[in-house]
Design an enzyme around this catalytic site. Structure first.
Site, PDB file in Angstrom:
ATOM      1  N   PRO A  95       0.814  -1.216   0.000  1.00  0.00           N
ATOM      2  CG  PRO A  95      -0.318  -1.268   2.041  1.00  0.00           C
ATOM      3  CD  PRO A  95       0.619  -2.033   1.194  1.00  0.00           C
ATOM      4  CD  GLU A 122      -1.268  -6.608  11.413  1.00  0.00           C
ATOM      5  OE1 GLU A 122      -2.098  -7.533  11.360  1.00  0.00           O
ATOM      6  OE2 GLU A 122      -1.557  -5.425  11.149  1.00  0.00           O
ATOM      7  NE  ARG A 160      -5.043  -7.291 -21.579  1.00  0.00           N
ATOM      8  CZ  ARG A 160      -6.008  -7.884 -22.274  1.00  0.00           C
ATOM      9  NH1 ARG A 160      -6.389  -9.112 -21.951  1.00  0.00           N
ATOM     10  NH2 ARG A 160      -6.597  -7.288 -23.291  1.00  0.00           N
ATOM     11  CG  ASP A 175     -10.364  -0.758 -29.157  1.00  0.00           C
ATOM     12  OD1 ASP A 175     -11.511  -0.529 -28.751  1.00  0.00           O
ATOM     13  OD2 ASP A 175      -9.851  -1.900 -29.186  1.00  0.00           O
TER      14      ASP A 175
HETATM   15  C1  LIG Z   1      -4.190   1.700   1.211  1.00  0.00           C
HETATM   16  C2  LIG Z   1      -4.754   1.823   2.621  1.00  0.00           C
HETATM   17  C3  LIG Z   1      -6.228   1.394   2.603  1.00  0.00           C
HETATM   18  C4  LIG Z   1      -4.653   3.267   3.079  1.00  0.00           C
HETATM   19  C5  LIG Z   1      -3.975   0.884   3.543  1.00  0.00           C
HETATM   20  C6  LIG Z   1      -3.223   1.407   4.600  1.00  0.00           C
HETATM   21  C7  LIG Z   1      -2.520   0.540   5.417  1.00  0.00           C
HETATM   22  C8  LIG Z   1      -2.540  -0.863   5.182  1.00  0.00           C
HETATM   23  C9  LIG Z   1      -3.273  -1.360   4.113  1.00  0.00           C
HETATM   24  C10 LIG Z   1      -3.323  -2.825   3.820  1.00  0.00           C
HETATM   25  O1  LIG Z   1      -4.093  -3.273   3.010  1.00  0.00           O
HETATM   26  N1  LIG Z   1      -2.450  -3.599   4.502  1.00  0.00           N
HETATM   27  C11 LIG Z   1      -2.411  -5.042   4.310  1.00  0.00           C
HETATM   28  C12 LIG Z   1      -1.486  -5.436   3.168  1.00  0.00           C
HETATM   29  N2  LIG Z   1      -1.960  -4.748   1.988  1.00  0.00           N
HETATM   30  C13 LIG Z   1      -1.399  -4.848   0.756  1.00  0.00           C
HETATM   31  O2  LIG Z   1      -0.467  -5.576   0.502  1.00  0.00           O
HETATM   32  C14 LIG Z   1      -1.980  -3.951  -0.308  1.00  0.00           C
HETATM   33  C15 LIG Z   1      -3.107  -3.162  -0.048  1.00  0.00           C
HETATM   34  C16 LIG Z   1      -3.617  -2.330  -1.045  1.00  0.00           C
HETATM   35  C17 LIG Z   1      -3.064  -2.237  -2.323  1.00  0.00           C
HETATM   36  C18 LIG Z   1      -1.944  -3.025  -2.585  1.00  0.00           C
HETATM   37  N3  LIG Z   1      -1.192  -3.149  -3.706  1.00  0.00           N
HETATM   38  O3  LIG Z   1      -0.211  -4.035  -3.460  1.00  0.00           O
HETATM   39  C19 LIG Z   1      -0.297  -4.500  -2.202  1.00  0.00           C
HETATM   40  C20 LIG Z   1      -1.394  -3.872  -1.604  1.00  0.00           C
HETATM   41  C21 LIG Z   1      -1.533  -6.932   2.976  1.00  0.00           C
HETATM   42  C22 LIG Z   1      -0.906  -7.714   4.150  1.00  0.00           C
HETATM   43  C23 LIG Z   1       0.533  -7.266   4.380  1.00  0.00           C
HETATM   44  C24 LIG Z   1       0.574  -5.767   4.628  1.00  0.00           C
HETATM   45  C25 LIG Z   1      -0.046  -4.989   3.480  1.00  0.00           C
HETATM   46  C26 LIG Z   1      -4.001  -0.489   3.291  1.00  0.00           C
END
Ligand SMILES: CC(C)(C)c1cccc(C(=O)NCC2(NC(=O)c3cccc4nocc34)CCCCC2)c1
Length: 252
Positions: A95, A122, A160, A175
């Site tokens: 994130p 986490e 892709r 396209d």
């Molecule tokens: C964005 C927001 C809502 C403010 C936010 C803020 C803090 C934590 C998260 C969250 O989701 N933590 C959990 C976690 N997520 C991701 O890996 C992840 C989430 C979103 C888009 C991604 N693109 O790639 C990986 C992504 C998966 C478990 C391991 C820690 C990361 C979200």
């Protein structure tokens, strides 16, 4: 792309079968069968040294949940690097990463191989990210359970763009006028259903009129639903006048 023109993804994940689904269906599966696309999964648990094969531990500073340990991830990444000699970029799905868009997907498709790192629990010990990760990439702002679905999205979007993967490159969003616009409406048989008829222009056989209508619809729908996308594409004079025509009709 490597010599063969294909791309190889090495994915470091606790759920190899989950990410393998990304290349088990449709276009991606065919690309794998033809050697244009390769996915190799590396499970950090196979590199956990202790008796319990632990890949996570309690967070320093306290707090809920667990943190992914450095060593199993470091050793899994090292195994991936060694498997294919050439230097690979390590992308952590996170994130905290740069938001993925089609421009970035196109840049990523220039690589011959990419190592994708998926977090769980986490998150990942920061020192692994500092030591091993070249860049962090996010697919969007929502809370997820892991980085695997984001990794699968990167794999699908990048695959892709690998030459030969798509039957005809013009399909689905690429396209001729499409770069950056939303899709025009699509129709297929029957010509009328539920009292709703297919637009006559699409039945006319006039390919120039059809192309004009589709471009106008794509421009209009982008203007209506995602105006911020419109700013990114440089509309030429013809596109601008088509859009104006759509807007004039829309505002009646
Ligand atoms: C964005 C927001 C809502 C403010 C936010 C803020 C803090 C934590 C998260 C969250 O989701 N933590 C959990 C976690 N997520 C991701 O890996 C992840 C989430 C979103 C888009 C991604 N693109 O790639 C990986 C992504 C998966 C478990 C391991 C820690 C990361 C979200």
């Amino acid at each position: 792309m490597n010599a063969g023109g294909g791309i190889r993804f090495d994915v470091v994940t606790l759920f190899p079968d989950f990410v393998r689904a990304a290349v088990s269906y449709g276009v991606a599966a065919r690309a794998c069968a033809r050697g244009l696309l390769q996915l190799v999964a590396w499970n950090p648990r196979d590199y956990a040294r202790d008796r319990h094969r632990s890949v996570d531990d309690r967070p320093y500073g306290g707090g809920p949940g667990m943190v992914m340990k450095v060593e199993p991830l470091r050793d899994a990444i090292q195994a991936a690097r060694t498997a294919v000699a050439d230097r690979a970029s390590v992308i952590c799905l996170s994130p905290q990463g740069r938001l993925l868009d089609q421009v970035r997907v196109q840049e990523l498709s220039q690589h011959s191989r990419l190592i994708l790192l998926c977090g769980r629990y986490e998150g990942i010990d920061e020192r692994l990210i500092e030591a091993e990760v070249d860049e962090e990439c996010s697919i969007g702002d929502y809370v997820l359970s892991g980085g695997e679905l984001p990794a699968m999205i990167v794999i699908d979007a990048v695959a892709r763009l690998v030459p030969g993967v798509l039957g005809h490159p013009g399909s689905a969003g690429q396209d001729s006028f499409g770069a950056g616009l939303l899709d025009c409406p699509h129709y297929t048989r029957p010509v009328e259903i539920g009292g709703r008829r297919t637009p006559e222009v699409l039945l006319s056989g006039d390919h120039q009129a059809v192309a004009r209508w589709r471009h106008k619809q794509a421009l209009g729908r982008t203007w209506l639903r995602r105006p911020e996308l419109l700013e990114r594409c440089m509309l030429d004079a013809q596109a601008r006048s088509l859009l104006q025509e759509f807007i004039d009709e829309y505002q009646g």
